[in-house]
Write an enzyme that holds these catalytic residues in place. Structure first.
Site, short mmCIF file in Angstrom:
data_model
loop_
_atom_site.label_atom_id
_atom_site.label_comp_id
_atom_site.label_asym_id
_atom_site.label_seq_id
_atom_site.Cartn_x
_atom_site.Cartn_y
_atom_site.Cartn_z
N THR A 179 -15.62 -9.43 -0.58
CA THR A 179 -14.95 -10.66 -0.19
C THR A 179 -15.72 -11.38 0.92
O THR A 179 -16.35 -10.73 1.74
CB THR A 179 -13.55 -10.25 0.33
OG1 THR A 179 -12.84 -9.72 -0.77
CG2 THR A 179 -12.80 -11.40 0.95
N ARG A 207 -3.14 -9.07 -10.85
CA ARG A 207 -3.05 -8.73 -9.43
C ARG A 207 -3.64 -9.85 -8.54
O ARG A 207 -4.71 -10.38 -8.81
CB ARG A 207 -3.80 -7.43 -9.19
CG ARG A 207 -3.76 -6.92 -7.75
CD ARG A 207 -5.00 -7.31 -6.99
NE ARG A 207 -5.06 -6.67 -5.67
CZ ARG A 207 -5.91 -7.01 -4.71
NH1 ARG A 207 -6.76 -7.97 -4.92
NH2 ARG A 207 -5.90 -6.39 -3.56
N VAL A 208 -2.92 -10.17 -7.48
CA VAL A 208 -3.42 -11.09 -6.46
C VAL A 208 -3.35 -10.35 -5.12
O VAL A 208 -2.35 -9.68 -4.83
CB VAL A 208 -2.55 -12.37 -6.40
CG1 VAL A 208 -2.90 -13.22 -5.18
CG2 VAL A 208 -2.72 -13.19 -7.69
N GLY A 209 -4.40 -10.47 -4.32
CA GLY A 209 -4.43 -9.76 -3.04
C GLY A 209 -4.00 -10.64 -1.88
O GLY A 209 -3.20 -11.56 -2.03
N THR A 229 -10.61 -9.09 5.40
CA THR A 229 -11.16 -8.42 4.22
C THR A 229 -10.71 -6.96 4.24
O THR A 229 -10.54 -6.39 5.31
CB THR A 229 -12.71 -8.51 4.20
OG1 THR A 229 -13.22 -7.57 3.24
CG2 THR A 229 -13.33 -8.18 5.55
N GLY A 230 -10.53 -6.39 3.07
CA GLY A 230 -10.08 -5.00 3.01
C GLY A 230 -9.04 -4.83 1.92
O GLY A 230 -9.00 -5.60 0.96
N GLY A 232 -6.12 -5.49 0.12
CA GLY A 232 -5.28 -6.68 0.15
C GLY A 232 -3.80 -6.42 0.27
O GLY A 232 -3.08 -7.17 0.95
N1 ASP Z 1 -8.96 -8.34 0.48
C1 ASP Z 1 -9.51 -8.47 -0.85
C2 ASP Z 1 -8.41 -8.23 -1.85
O1 ASP Z 1 -7.63 -7.30 -1.66
C3 ASP Z 1 -10.61 -7.52 -1.14
C4 ASP Z 1 -11.66 -7.35 -0.09
O2 ASP Z 1 -11.57 -7.88 1.00
O3 ASP Z 1 -12.63 -6.66 -0.36
O4 ASP Z 1 -8.36 -8.92 -2.85
#
Ligand code: ASP
Length: 309
Positions: A179, A207-209, A229-230, A232
Site C-alpha cells: 500500500t 473485501r475492502v480494507g 498501512t498494515g 486493514g
Molecule cells: N491496509 C491495506 C489493506 O488492508 C493493506 C496494506 O497496507 O498493506 O487493504
C-alpha cells in the site's frame, strides 16, 4: 506562510533481501517525494499528496494502481481515499477495478460530489465517464505470484495468521510491494492525506480494507495528516489515522503521538500489523511502524530523506 513539506510511505511489511528490490522502492519513494514537492510550488497539499500517490500507483512496483495485488479469484480490486483540511472534506473509492489511478477518482469524489465514499461498479462507471485512464489488469509479476501461491495452497502450504493463506504468503512470495500513502502541508498551512492500495493478497472477493475508510486509512485536520498501512481490519477497528491526528492536536508532537498510538495498537493487535506516516502544520514528519520495514521518506526545504528500509 508555512514551508511546504511532504511524507510518503510504500507500505509496512517485510522485504525480500533483494538489494535490487530495496533500491527500486527507495528510488520510488524519492520520486514520489520529488513529484509532490514539484507540485507544491503552485499547488495545494491536496495536489501534493494526489501527485505523489499517482506516481507510486503508476510505478507498478508497489501494491497500488498498476502493481495492485489480486484476490482469491485472481482479480484486482482497489481502494483509495483523500482528505483535505481546507475544506474538511474527504473522498474515497472502494472495490474499483476500472481506474488505473484510484486516487484520482477519490479526489473527484472529494471535490465534485456530495459523498465521501463510492464503491464497486458504479464508481468504475464514473471513472470511465470521466475519461480516467483504464487499468490494464494485474501485472505479470502479480499473476505469476498468484499462480505460485495457488500451487502452494494446493500442496497444503497455508500459513495461518491474520489472513489465513494470504498475508504471510504474500510477504514470503513478494516481500516488498505494498500500500502507498502521502501526507503534506502546503504554504497556507493546510494539510492533506492520501492512501491507495490493491488490498491484501488472496483476500476474499468483495473485501475492502481500511485504506478508503476516513479516519482509519487516512485523515487530515488543521493539526496534522496521517496515512496508514498494515492489516486493514485492525486499522479500521481502531480508527488509526484519526487517533494519530487527534493525538497530534492534543500534544503538538507528531513523532511522540505516532509512537504512543502505534504502541497502543501493538498492545491490542500484536506486532507486524501496522505502519503510519504523519505530518503536522509545521511540516514535522514522522514514520512509525511495528513491522520489519516501512519504506518512507519526507521532503521539505530542499531536503529529501528516504528511511525505513
Ligand atoms: N491496509 C491495506 C489493506 O488492508 C493493506 C496494506 O497496507 O498493506 O487493504
Amino acid at each position: 506562510m508555512s514551508t511546504p513539506a511532504i511524507a510518503v510511505h510504500a507500505g509496512a511489511g517485510t522485504w525480500r533481501r533483494d538489494p535490487e528490490a530495496v533500491e527500486r522502492v527507495r528510488r520510488l519513494v524519492r520520486e514520489a517525494l520529488e513529484a509532490g514537492m514539484e507540485v507544491s510550488r503552485t499547488g495545494s497539499s491536496l495536489d501534493m499528496v494526489v501527485e505523489a500517490v499517482r506516481v507510486m500507483e503508476d510505478s507498478g512496483v508497489v501494491n497500488a494502481g498498476l502493481g495492485s495485488t489480486v484476490d482469491l479469484s485472481g482479480s484486482a480490486s482497489m481502494d483509495a481515499g483523500v482528505m483535505y483540511s481546507k475544506t474538511g472534506r474527504a473522498g474515497a473509492v472502494a472495490y474499483v477495478r476500472y481506474p488505473r489511478n484510484p486516487v484520482l477518482l477519490a479526489r473527484h469524489v472529494l471535490e465534485s460530489t456530495d459523498h465521501v465514499l463510492l464503491v464497486g461498479d458504479a464508481a468504475d462507471r464514473l471513472a470511465e465517464r470521466l475519461g480516467l485512464p483504464r487499468h490494464p489488469g494485474p501485472a505479470e509479476r502479480v499473476r505469476r505470484a498468484y499462480e505460485e501461491a495457488m500451487e502452494r495452497v494446493r500442496r497444503g502450504e497455508t500459513p495461518q495468521r491474520f489472513y489465513p493463506r494470504s498475508l504471510e504468503l504474500w510477504l514470503r512470495l513478494f516481500g516488498l510491494g505494498d500500500t502507498v500513502g502521502a501526507v503534506a502541508v502546503d504554504s497556507e498551512g493546510e494539510l492533506a492525506a492520501a492512501t491507495s492500495t490493491g488490498g491484501v493478497f488472496l483476500k476474499m472477493p468483495g473485501r475492502v480494507g481500511d485504506s478508503p475508510i476516513v479516519g482509519a486509512g487516512f485523515y487530515a485536520s488543521r493539526c496534522g495528516a496521517a496515512s496508514a498501512t498494515g492489516i486493514g481490519e485492525f486499522i479500521a477497528l481502531f480508527g488509526l489515522s484519526r487517533r494519530v491526528v487527534d493525538a497530534v492536536c492534543a500534544s503538538g508532537d507528531p513523532a511522540e503521538s505516532a509512537r504512543r498510538v502505534v504502541g497502543e495498537f501493538t498492545r491490542l493487535f500484536g506486532a507486524d500489523t501496522l505502519g503510519v506516516i504523519v505530518v503536522d502544520r509545521e511540516g514535522r514528519a514522522h514514520g512509525e511502524y511495528n513491522t520489519q520495514a516501512m519504506p518512507w521518506g519526507y521532503s521539505s526545504g530542499g531536503v529529501v530523506r528516504v528511511l525505513g528500509i
